[in-house]
Design a protein around this motif. Structure first.
Motif, PDB file in Angstrom:
ATOM      1  N   VAL A 404      67.358 -21.677  35.331  1.00 15.47           N
ATOM      2  CA  VAL A 404      66.850 -20.730  36.328  1.00 15.47           C
ATOM      3  C   VAL A 404      66.497 -19.453  35.578  1.00 15.47           C
ATOM      4  O   VAL A 404      67.350 -18.832  34.947  1.00 15.47           O
ATOM      5  CB  VAL A 404      67.910 -20.433  37.395  1.00 15.47           C
ATOM      6  CG1 VAL A 404      67.387 -19.402  38.387  1.00 15.47           C
ATOM      7  CG2 VAL A 404      68.343 -21.715  38.095  1.00 15.47           C
ATOM      8  N   CYS A 405      65.250 -19.045  35.629  1.00 16.96           N
ATOM      9  CA  CYS A 405      64.764 -17.893  34.855  1.00 16.96           C
ATOM     10  C   CYS A 405      64.846 -16.635  35.723  1.00 16.96           C
ATOM     11  O   CYS A 405      64.081 -16.467  36.677  1.00 16.96           O
ATOM     12  CB  CYS A 405      63.338 -18.159  34.377  1.00 16.96           C
ATOM     13  SG  CYS A 405      63.225 -19.645  33.339  1.00 16.96           S
ATOM     14  N   LEU A 406      65.767 -15.754  35.394  1.00 18.81           N
ATOM     15  CA  LEU A 406      66.116 -14.647  36.288  1.00 18.81           C
ATOM     16  C   LEU A 406      65.094 -13.523  36.295  1.00 18.81           C
ATOM     17  O   LEU A 406      64.878 -12.886  37.325  1.00 18.81           O
ATOM     18  CB  LEU A 406      67.496 -14.098  35.900  1.00 18.81           C
ATOM     19  CG  LEU A 406      68.649 -15.093  35.976  1.00 18.81           C
ATOM     20  CD1 LEU A 406      69.968 -14.401  35.670  1.00 18.81           C
ATOM     21  CD2 LEU A 406      68.715 -15.759  37.353  1.00 18.81           C
ATOM     22  N   TYR A 407      64.503 -13.218  35.163  1.00 22.99           N
ATOM     23  CA  TYR A 407      63.542 -12.113  35.122  1.00 22.99           C
ATOM     24  C   TYR A 407      62.318 -12.406  35.995  1.00 22.99           C
ATOM     25  O   TYR A 407      61.944 -11.580  36.840  1.00 22.99           O
ATOM     26  CB  TYR A 407      63.152 -11.831  33.675  1.00 22.99           C
ATOM     27  CG  TYR A 407      62.245 -10.643  33.478  1.00 22.99           C
ATOM     28  CD1 TYR A 407      62.772  -9.366  33.327  1.00 22.99           C
ATOM     29  CD2 TYR A 407      60.862 -10.801  33.416  1.00 22.99           C
ATOM     30  CE1 TYR A 407      61.953  -8.268  33.132  1.00 22.99           C
ATOM     31  CE2 TYR A 407      60.027  -9.713  33.222  1.00 22.99           C
ATOM     32  CZ  TYR A 407      60.569  -8.444  33.077  1.00 22.99           C
ATOM     33  OH  TYR A 407      59.750  -7.365  32.891  1.00 22.99           O
ATOM     34  N   PRO A 408      61.663 -13.561  35.854  1.00 24.85           N
ATOM     35  CA  PRO A 408      60.540 -13.867  36.763  1.00 24.85           C
ATOM     36  C   PRO A 408      60.979 -13.981  38.220  1.00 24.85           C
ATOM     37  O   PRO A 408      60.235 -13.584  39.122  1.00 24.85           O
ATOM     38  CB  PRO A 408      60.011 -15.207  36.237  1.00 24.85           C
ATOM     39  CG  PRO A 408      60.495 -15.285  34.824  1.00 24.85           C
ATOM     40  CD  PRO A 408      61.811 -14.588  34.815  1.00 24.85           C
ATOM     41  N   LEU A 409      62.168 -14.527  38.472  1.00 21.36           N
ATOM     42  CA  LEU A 409      62.686 -14.608  39.841  1.00 21.36           C
ATOM     43  C   LEU A 409      62.778 -13.221  40.468  1.00 21.36           C
ATOM     44  O   LEU A 409      62.312 -12.995  41.590  1.00 21.36           O
ATOM     45  CB  LEU A 409      64.069 -15.266  39.827  1.00 21.36           C
ATOM     46  CG  LEU A 409      64.932 -15.116  41.093  1.00 21.36           C
ATOM     47  CD1 LEU A 409      64.315 -15.894  42.250  1.00 21.36           C
ATOM     48  CD2 LEU A 409      66.357 -15.583  40.840  1.00 21.36           C
ATOM     49  N   GLY A 410      63.360 -12.277  39.753  1.00 26.53           N
ATOM     50  CA  GLY A 410      63.583 -10.944  40.300  1.00 26.53           C
ATOM     51  C   GLY A 410      62.324 -10.143  40.523  1.00 26.53           C
ATOM     52  O   GLY A 410      62.318  -9.187  41.307  1.00 26.53           O
ATOM     53  N   ARG A 411      61.240 -10.515  39.854  1.00 25.18           N
ATOM     54  CA  ARG A 411      60.005  -9.746  39.954  1.00 25.18           C
ATOM     55  C   ARG A 411      58.885 -10.503  40.672  1.00 25.18           C
ATOM     56  O   ARG A 411      57.723 -10.117  40.596  1.00 25.18           O
ATOM     57  CB  ARG A 411      59.547  -9.328  38.555  1.00 25.18           C
ATOM     58  CG  ARG A 411      60.502  -8.288  37.948  1.00 25.18           C
ATOM     59  CD  ARG A 411      60.238  -8.037  36.480  1.00 25.18           C
ATOM     60  NE  ARG A 411      61.161  -7.033  35.966  1.00 25.18           N
ATOM     61  CZ  ARG A 411      60.889  -5.751  35.802  1.00 25.18           C
ATOM     62  NH1 ARG A 411      59.683  -5.291  36.108  1.00 25.18           N
ATOM     63  NH2 ARG A 411      61.789  -4.916  35.327  1.00 25.18           N
ATOM     64  N   SER A 412      59.245 -11.568  41.351  1.00 26.63           N
ATOM     65  CA  SER A 412      58.234 -12.373  42.031  1.00 26.63           C
ATOM     66  C   SER A 412      57.994 -11.886  43.454  1.00 26.63           C
ATOM     67  O   SER A 412      58.934 -11.781  44.249  1.00 26.63           O
ATOM     68  CB  SER A 412      58.677 -13.839  42.078  1.00 26.63           C
ATOM     69  OG  SER A 412      57.830 -14.577  42.930  1.00 26.63           O
ATOM     70  N   PRO A 413      56.743 -11.624  43.850  1.00 33.69           N
ATOM     71  CA  PRO A 413      56.432 -11.269  45.240  1.00 33.69           C
ATOM     72  C   PRO A 413      56.614 -12.451  46.186  1.00 33.69           C
ATOM     73  O   PRO A 413      56.618 -12.263  47.402  1.00 33.69           O
ATOM     74  CB  PRO A 413      54.972 -10.807  45.174  1.00 33.69           C
ATOM     75  CG  PRO A 413      54.415 -11.487  43.977  1.00 33.69           C
ATOM     76  CD  PRO A 413      55.536 -11.609  42.989  1.00 33.69           C
ATOM     77  N   GLU A 414      56.749 -13.660  45.659  1.00 28.37           N
ATOM     78  CA  GLU A 414      57.054 -14.808  46.501  1.00 28.37           C
ATOM     79  C   GLU A 414      58.495 -14.747  47.003  1.00 28.37           C
ATOM     80  O   GLU A 414      58.839 -15.389  47.993  1.00 28.37           O
ATOM     81  CB  GLU A 414      56.852 -16.115  45.711  1.00 28.37           C
ATOM     82  CG  GLU A 414      55.443 -16.331  45.203  1.00 28.37           C
ATOM     83  CD  GLU A 414      54.453 -16.468  46.357  1.00 28.37           C
ATOM     84  OE1 GLU A 414      54.837 -17.060  47.389  1.00 28.37           O
ATOM     85  OE2 GLU A 414      53.337 -15.978  46.230  1.00 28.37           O
TER      86      GLU A 414
END
Length: 490
Positions: A404-414
């Motif tokens: 689970v990739c946390l940086y892209p998760l936290g910055r995703s508008p989805e």
């Protein structure tokens, strides 16, 4: 070079927008014409040759910018991709619905990626691996014991006053520094500083190196901290810096070749273990806090020794996000003022009880969660599913490493509305699950989580209560996978 687009707006994938309104985790864009589940080998990938990929990583200097590599790869390939680096292969995901499916398949004894350089060091030095590196029933028995000592509510009540003392002293020393070294009129002085060294000392003083474990202070807020404390900080930084490239190489081979990278890594670990062993031996017969409770077990010394090493590494896990939290409060004065108002009101009603003060100021917890959303210290959470699962309509076999990739998760508008905005109040509502995973998940979450969360909230509470106004100084902010540097005007 450090990334120049740290503050850029979140990334968006128009073809994913159907995901929000579907009851299943399958987007028609990724279905075959027949609608069947697709094979594992059809998952988009970054290149099939792991060793060539690893050489590219080294050439491009991506190890210190791994979070940006992941973000860019999701942009290019979509919400799931495969990656091979050296001897490691994984499936990477970032959407909550897929994360939930992964965690539902973790089994009774969840496994995460073994940090083989760490494990090899312990094997060659004949050290116990400890709960962090163990798996199976042995891990579970140790973990259940540790939960009673640092995770449950009664444990929090024991260590909270100790953390509160350190947070108060940190803010007092900071105010003194501003008064003696700052510019301007008396009671209106200000100064610009890099808080990183002070925050590392704060974390080291409060958590593992003595106070929580042993009920004792080591005097890092004095004008001349001990050389041993400085060497320990250096060792933790060196160990973390050498870990990422070693994850994808055979440690035993590097050990046999006496490779400089491995030698640096092992030397740093040797000092960390030496530091923990000296503390454990010195305080084996103490009757303070965690030691008091571990002495009821027949294997107390071994148990304390394992816990010492785990919590010592927690120091960097709080110092770095605290630095970013202060930075975000400085660059968002409206948020800073809201937090300060809530803290002052809560303190007045708490009558000096730090636990009640924290409970009455939920924005403090929001600041911590929002900081870790934007700047996760560990950039992935990993599991090996115990059964075949379907992610984004691709079959992922049991035993596959899934990250689970946390940086892209936290910055995703989805996942987050206006993800580029620092807004602690967004966590007041329950919302969708599997969005806040900085400390991991479930029975395998970080064992030092309660200590870290309370330590960070207490420092922010006392900074707000001490009438210290944070102002952002125009400067570059460098965000790497583990470390950061920035400056503030106080």
């Amino acid at each position: 070079h450090p990334p120049t687009d740290v503050w850029q707006h979140g990334f968006s994938f128009p073809q994913w927008r159907c995901l929000r309104n579907l009851s299943s985790n399958v987007c028609p864009t990724f279905r075959r014409s027949g609608g069947g589940v697709r094979d594992f080998q059809e998952i988009p990938h970054t290149g099939s040759n792991g060793w060539i990929n690893l050489l590219r990583f080294w050439k491009d200097g991506r190890f210190s910018l791994l979070h940006k590599h992941m973000e860019n790869t999701f942009r290019r390939l979509g919400p799931i991709y495969r990656e091979s680096l050296g001897s490691q292969s994984s499936v990477n995901i970032m959407l909550p619905m897929d994360i939930g499916e992964l965690f539902r398949s973790e089994g009774l004894h969840p496994r995460r990626m073994t940090l083989q350089p760490w494990a090899t060091h312990r094997e060659t030095r004949r050290h116990s691996k400890g709960v962090f590196l163990k798996n199976g029933t042995e891990w579970r028995s140790d973990r259940l014991l540790l939960n009673k000592e640092v995770m449950v509510a009664s444990a929090v009540r024991r260590f909270l006053p100790l953390l509160d003392d350190v947070a108060r002293d940190f803010c007092h020393s900071l105010r003194q520094r501003v008064e003696t070294e700052g510019d301007g009129e008396r009671d209106q002085r200000s100064m610009t500083l890099d808080p990183s060294p002070d925050l590392f000392r704060f974390a080291l003083e409060g958590q593992s190196s003595c106070h929580v474990l042993y009920g004792e202070r080591i005097g890092l807020f004095s004008s001349s901290p001990s050389e041993e404390a400085e060497r320990f900080i250096w060792a933790v930084e060196r160990m973390l810096a050498t870990t990422p490239p070693l994850l994808y190489l055979p440690p035993r081979l590097l050990l046999a070749l006496r490779a400089p990278l491995w030698t640096q890594h092992a030397t740093a670990w040797d000092h960390i273990f030496s530091h923990g062993a000296s503390l454990s031996h010195t305080h084996t017969h103490s009757h303070t806090l965690i030691l008091t409770h571990t002495h009821t077990h027949t294997h107390s010394y071994s148990h304390i020794h394992k816990l010492t090493h785990k919590l010592e590494l927690q120091d960097i896990n709080t110092a770095v996000p605290l630095q970013f939290a202060l930075f975000e409060l400085a660059r968002n004065p409206d948020v800073q003022e809201r937090v300060r108002a809530q803290v002052l009101s809560s303190w007045e009603q708490a009558s000096g009880d730090p636990q009640k003060a924290l409970q009455g100021a939920p924005l403090l917890k929001g600041v911590v969660k929002e900081t870790l959303r934007l700047y996760p210290v560990g950039i992935t959470v990993q599991r090996y599913p115990v059964r075949d699962i379907v992610l984004q309509n691709y079959r992922v076999p049991a035993g596959t490493l899934v990250q689970v990739c946390l940086y892209p998760l936290g910055r995703s508008p989805e996942v987050f509305e206006c993800p580029e905005r620092f807004e602690p109040s967004r966590w007041a509502a329950s919302g969708e699950g599997f969005r806040s995973l900085a400390f991991g998940f479930g029975s395998r979450q970080c064992v030092g989580r309660r200590i870290a969360e309370n330590e960070m909230q207490l420092l922010l509470l006392h900074v707000s209560d001490a009438d210290l106004i944070l102002l952002k100084r125009p400067t570059d902010v460098k965000y790497y996978s583990c470390l950061s540097t920035s400056k503030f005007h106080i």
